[in-house]
Design a protein around this motif. Structure first.
Motif, short mmCIF file in Angstrom:
data_model
loop_
_atom_site.label_atom_id
_atom_site.label_comp_id
_atom_site.label_asym_id
_atom_site.label_seq_id
_atom_site.Cartn_x
_atom_site.Cartn_y
_atom_site.Cartn_z
N ASN A 1 15.00 43.15 10.54
CA ASN A 1 16.40 43.46 10.85
C ASN A 1 16.82 42.94 12.22
O ASN A 1 17.98 42.54 12.41
CB ASN A 1 16.67 44.95 10.68
CG ASN A 1 16.66 45.33 9.22
OD1 ASN A 1 17.34 44.73 8.41
ND2 ASN A 1 15.84 46.31 8.86
N SER A 2 15.90 42.89 13.17
CA SER A 2 16.21 42.29 14.48
C SER A 2 16.55 40.82 14.30
O SER A 2 17.47 40.30 14.93
CB SER A 2 15.02 42.44 15.44
OG SER A 2 14.80 43.80 15.75
N SER A 3 15.81 40.16 13.41
CA SER A 3 16.04 38.75 13.15
C SER A 3 17.41 38.51 12.50
O SER A 3 18.14 37.58 12.87
CB SER A 3 14.91 38.22 12.27
OG SER A 3 14.88 36.84 12.32
N ILE A 4 17.78 39.38 11.56
CA ILE A 4 19.10 39.28 10.91
C ILE A 4 20.21 39.45 11.96
O ILE A 4 21.18 38.69 11.99
CB ILE A 4 19.24 40.34 9.79
CG1 ILE A 4 18.30 40.00 8.63
CG2 ILE A 4 20.69 40.46 9.31
CD1 ILE A 4 18.15 41.13 7.60
N ILE A 5 20.05 40.45 12.82
CA ILE A 5 21.05 40.73 13.87
C ILE A 5 21.14 39.55 14.84
O ILE A 5 22.24 39.14 15.24
CB ILE A 5 20.72 42.06 14.59
CG1 ILE A 5 20.91 43.24 13.61
CG2 ILE A 5 21.56 42.24 15.85
CD1 ILE A 5 20.29 44.55 14.06
N THR A 6 20.00 38.97 15.20
CA THR A 6 19.98 37.79 16.08
C THR A 6 20.78 36.65 15.48
O THR A 6 21.62 36.05 16.16
CB THR A 6 18.52 37.35 16.33
OG1 THR A 6 17.87 38.37 17.11
CG2 THR A 6 18.44 36.03 17.07
N GLU A 7 20.56 36.36 14.21
CA GLU A 7 21.28 35.25 13.56
C GLU A 7 22.78 35.52 13.50
O GLU A 7 23.59 34.61 13.70
CB GLU A 7 20.71 34.98 12.16
CG GLU A 7 19.31 34.39 12.16
CD GLU A 7 19.13 33.22 13.12
OE1 GLU A 7 19.99 32.29 13.11
OE2 GLU A 7 18.16 33.20 13.89
N LYS A 8 23.16 36.76 13.24
CA LYS A 8 24.60 37.12 13.22
C LYS A 8 25.22 36.87 14.59
O LYS A 8 26.30 36.31 14.69
CB LYS A 8 24.77 38.60 12.87
CG LYS A 8 24.79 38.88 11.41
CD LYS A 8 25.19 40.33 11.22
CE LYS A 8 25.16 40.67 9.76
NZ LYS A 8 25.54 42.02 9.49
N LEU A 9 24.53 37.33 15.62
CA LEU A 9 25.04 37.15 16.99
C LEU A 9 25.22 35.68 17.32
O LEU A 9 26.24 35.28 17.87
CB LEU A 9 24.04 37.75 17.99
CG LEU A 9 24.34 39.10 18.58
CD1 LEU A 9 23.18 39.58 19.41
CD2 LEU A 9 25.62 39.11 19.38
N LEU A 10 24.22 34.87 16.99
CA LEU A 10 24.26 33.45 17.32
C LEU A 10 25.39 32.70 16.61
O LEU A 10 25.81 31.65 17.06
CB LEU A 10 22.91 32.79 17.00
CG LEU A 10 21.75 33.23 17.89
CD1 LEU A 10 20.43 32.72 17.35
CD2 LEU A 10 21.95 32.78 19.33
N THR B 1 25.10 45.21 13.37
CA THR B 1 23.90 45.75 12.74
C THR B 1 23.42 44.73 11.70
O THR B 1 24.05 43.69 11.52
CB THR B 1 24.17 47.09 12.02
OG1 THR B 1 24.90 46.83 10.82
CG2 THR B 1 24.94 48.06 12.90
N GLU B 2 22.37 45.09 11.00
CA GLU B 2 21.86 44.18 9.97
C GLU B 2 22.85 44.00 8.82
O GLU B 2 22.80 43.01 8.10
CB GLU B 2 20.48 44.62 9.45
CG GLU B 2 20.43 45.94 8.71
CD GLU B 2 20.16 47.16 9.59
OE1 GLU B 2 19.55 48.11 9.09
OE2 GLU B 2 20.57 47.15 10.78
N SER B 3 23.80 44.93 8.64
CA SER B 3 24.70 44.81 7.48
C SER B 3 26.18 44.73 7.83
O SER B 3 27.00 44.53 6.95
CB SER B 3 24.49 45.99 6.53
OG SER B 3 25.07 47.16 7.08
N GLN B 4 26.55 44.91 9.11
CA GLN B 4 27.98 44.95 9.43
C GLN B 4 28.27 44.54 10.87
O GLN B 4 27.39 44.57 11.73
CB GLN B 4 28.54 46.35 9.15
CG GLN B 4 27.84 47.45 9.93
CD GLN B 4 28.24 48.84 9.47
OE1 GLN B 4 29.36 49.06 9.03
NE2 GLN B 4 27.32 49.79 9.57
N ILE B 5 29.52 44.15 11.07
CA ILE B 5 30.04 43.92 12.42
C ILE B 5 31.22 44.88 12.58
O ILE B 5 32.17 44.83 11.81
CB ILE B 5 30.50 42.46 12.61
CG1 ILE B 5 29.29 41.51 12.49
CG2 ILE B 5 31.19 42.29 13.96
CD1 ILE B 5 29.63 40.03 12.59
#
Length: 191
Positions: free
Chosen positions: A24-33, A181-185
């Protein structure tokens, strides 16, 4: 009430397994980037994770490879203050600081004026759907966020299990621009 709520959420987060945290940290990282405000930022401050928080090392390495200047706080416990200091090298320029949290070494890491920071990625115990945060109780980040320039972007990153309809808050608690988060902004309700 705040204390009990904080304790329960920290306990829930600590009970997550390593696979959950990494994935989930990886998913959040990709969303941020993928977000424009990250792409356009030059100076980004974030926290160095501990205690099953959303991990930030992968994010730091990717941001550094994009030629961003990355800062993390040095905590001055007695002054209840955060000093943003540049991360030069995640392996060699980091030490264990106040409260057992990793932070940049003072002697090798340049400081930055708080007004030069474009984005701050903030840790918290919990957030509500209107982008208010429940911190760890020291007020360090609330004071720091008040010093930012008006157009600086503040972002909370968290796992879904840290998001609630509302969290205990006080007048001085800062409202962030985004929570990811892993599922939402989440964006604050401005009505």
């Amino acid at each position: 009430m705040k204390k009990e709520f904080r304790k329960k959420v920290i306990s829930d987060r600590k009970n997550q397994n390593n696979e959950f945290i990494i994935k989930n940290s990886s998913i959040i990282t990709e969303k941020l980037l993928s977000l424009d405000f990250i792409k356009n930022a030059k100076n980004i401050m974030l926290y160095l994770d501990f205690n099953n928080e959303v991990q930030t090392d992968e994010l730091i390495n990717k941001l550094m490879s994009l030629k961003k200047n990355i800062y993390a706080p040095i905590t001055l416990k007695e002054d209840r203050k955060l000093i943003p200091s540049q991360i030069i090298d995640l392996q060699n320029s980091i030490k264990i600081g106040a409260y057992g949290i990793r932070e940049p070494k003072e002697d090798c890491c340049p400081k930055i004026d708080v007004h030069d920071i474009d984005v701050v990625i903030v840790p918290a115990v919990a957030y509500d759907k209107d982008c208010y945060r429940l911190g760890y109780g020291g007020g360090f980040y609330d004071r720091f966020l008040n010093e930012l320039r008006d157009d600086a972007i503040t972002v909370g990153i968290a796992f879904d299990l840290q998001i609630f309809e509302s969290v205990p808050k006080e007048d001085h608690d800062a409202q962030l621009n985004y929570i990811i988060t892993e599922s939402q902004i989440l964006i604050p309700n401005k009505y």
